[in-house]
Scaffold this active site. Structure first.
Site, PDB file in Angstrom:
ATOM      1  N   ILE A 173      29.004 -31.644 -24.886  1.00  0.00           N
ATOM      2  CA  ILE A 173      30.337 -32.261 -24.831  1.00  0.00           C
ATOM      3  C   ILE A 173      30.182 -33.774 -24.692  1.00  0.00           C
ATOM      4  CG2 ILE A 173      32.526 -32.330 -23.594  1.00  0.00           C
ATOM      5  CD1 ILE A 173      31.907 -29.498 -22.580  1.00  0.00           C
ATOM      6  N   ASP A 197      35.740 -28.712 -15.416  1.00  0.00           N
ATOM      7  CA  ASP A 197      35.442 -27.283 -15.536  1.00  0.00           C
ATOM      8  C   ASP A 197      36.314 -26.623 -16.595  1.00  0.00           C
ATOM      9  OD1 ASP A 197      33.510 -27.440 -13.603  1.00  0.00           O
ATOM     10  OD2 ASP A 197      34.716 -26.520 -12.013  1.00  0.00           O
ATOM     11  N   GLU A 213      27.247 -29.501 -19.236  1.00  0.00           N
ATOM     12  CA  GLU A 213      28.166 -29.472 -20.368  1.00  0.00           C
ATOM     13  C   GLU A 213      27.462 -29.154 -21.685  1.00  0.00           C
ATOM     14  OE1 GLU A 213      26.853 -33.816 -19.892  1.00  0.00           O
ATOM     15  OE2 GLU A 213      27.180 -32.040 -18.648  1.00  0.00           O
TER      16      GLU A 213
END
Length: 216
Positions: free
Chosen positions: A68, A84, A110
């Site tokens: 990410i 989250d 991530e």
């Protein structure tokens, strides 16, 4: 006879309860609690099996590392609860994008690792790009706690070849491709330098012939 029937019913109920508990324990032992993706231990065991099968049958195998973009900024700006939720939404889109026979692991933080079988270089590039576009299009809107949130990922791809000596090497090469994607601006896919992927599979980007990165 009535007492026997009651005992048999109670025994059947106990057996079903034990089986359910065993399934729950198996899930706890093999799954990441936040996303439901495989944890590393279960993933490595499944990847080893997929690797051996691909070696035996000379089949295609692709490893993708998905990270990410700017995740620290999301945490710093909106808090870890929103962070989250972003991880959960990305995991959900990844899970919806793979087949039941494919492997999805929360690699850490991530970052996710995917192993898929049966795709050549062009199909692997097209799959990675579809995943990237879907996450950009859908994941931000899925995090309703923050209006207008933009979520993107960078993807590194590695293909099984005669030169790939192990699953660890395959993951490492996919990770190196991921960092090429990061260095080239994020929100893009990086393929192995020698993998041929058609530019037509990437409608909004041009492909760098040397690095395999998808550039705006």
């Amino acid at each position: 006879n009535e007492a026997l029937r009651e005992a048999m019913t109670a025994l059947a109920g106990s057996k079903q309860e034990v089986e359910q508990k065993n399934l729950e324990l198996e899930r706890l032992a093999t799954r990441d609690p936040l996303t439901g993706a495989l944890n590393r231990r279960a993933f490595h065991a499944a990847f080893d099996n997929a690797w051996r099968e691909a070696q035996r049958t000379h089949g295609a195998l692709t490893c993708l590392m998905v990270d990410i973009d700017h995740f620290k900024n999301i945490n710093d700006s909106h808090g870890h609860g929103v962070g989250d939720r972003v991880i959960q939404e990305v995991a959900r889109k990844l899970q919806e994008s793979v087949r039941g026979t494919d492997l999805l692991c929360r690699w850490g933080g991530e970052e996710f690792c995917i192993v898929i079988g049966g795709l050549d270089a062009a199909a692997s590039a097209a799959f990675a790009e579809r995943v990237r576009m879907r996450i950009e299009r859908e994941c931000g809107a899925g995090v309703r706690e923050v209006s207008g949130l933009r979520v993107t990922v960078s993807v590194g791809v590695e293909l099984l070849s005669a030169q790939t000596g192990s699953t660890a090497a395959m993951i490492e090469h996919a990770d190196q491709a991921l960092y090429r994607a990061k260095r080239n601006g994020r929100n893009r896919v990086a393929m192995p330098a020698l993998a041929a992927a058609p530019a037509a599979a990437v409608p909004t980007a041009q492909q760098d012939a040397d690095s395999g990165c998808l550039n705006d």
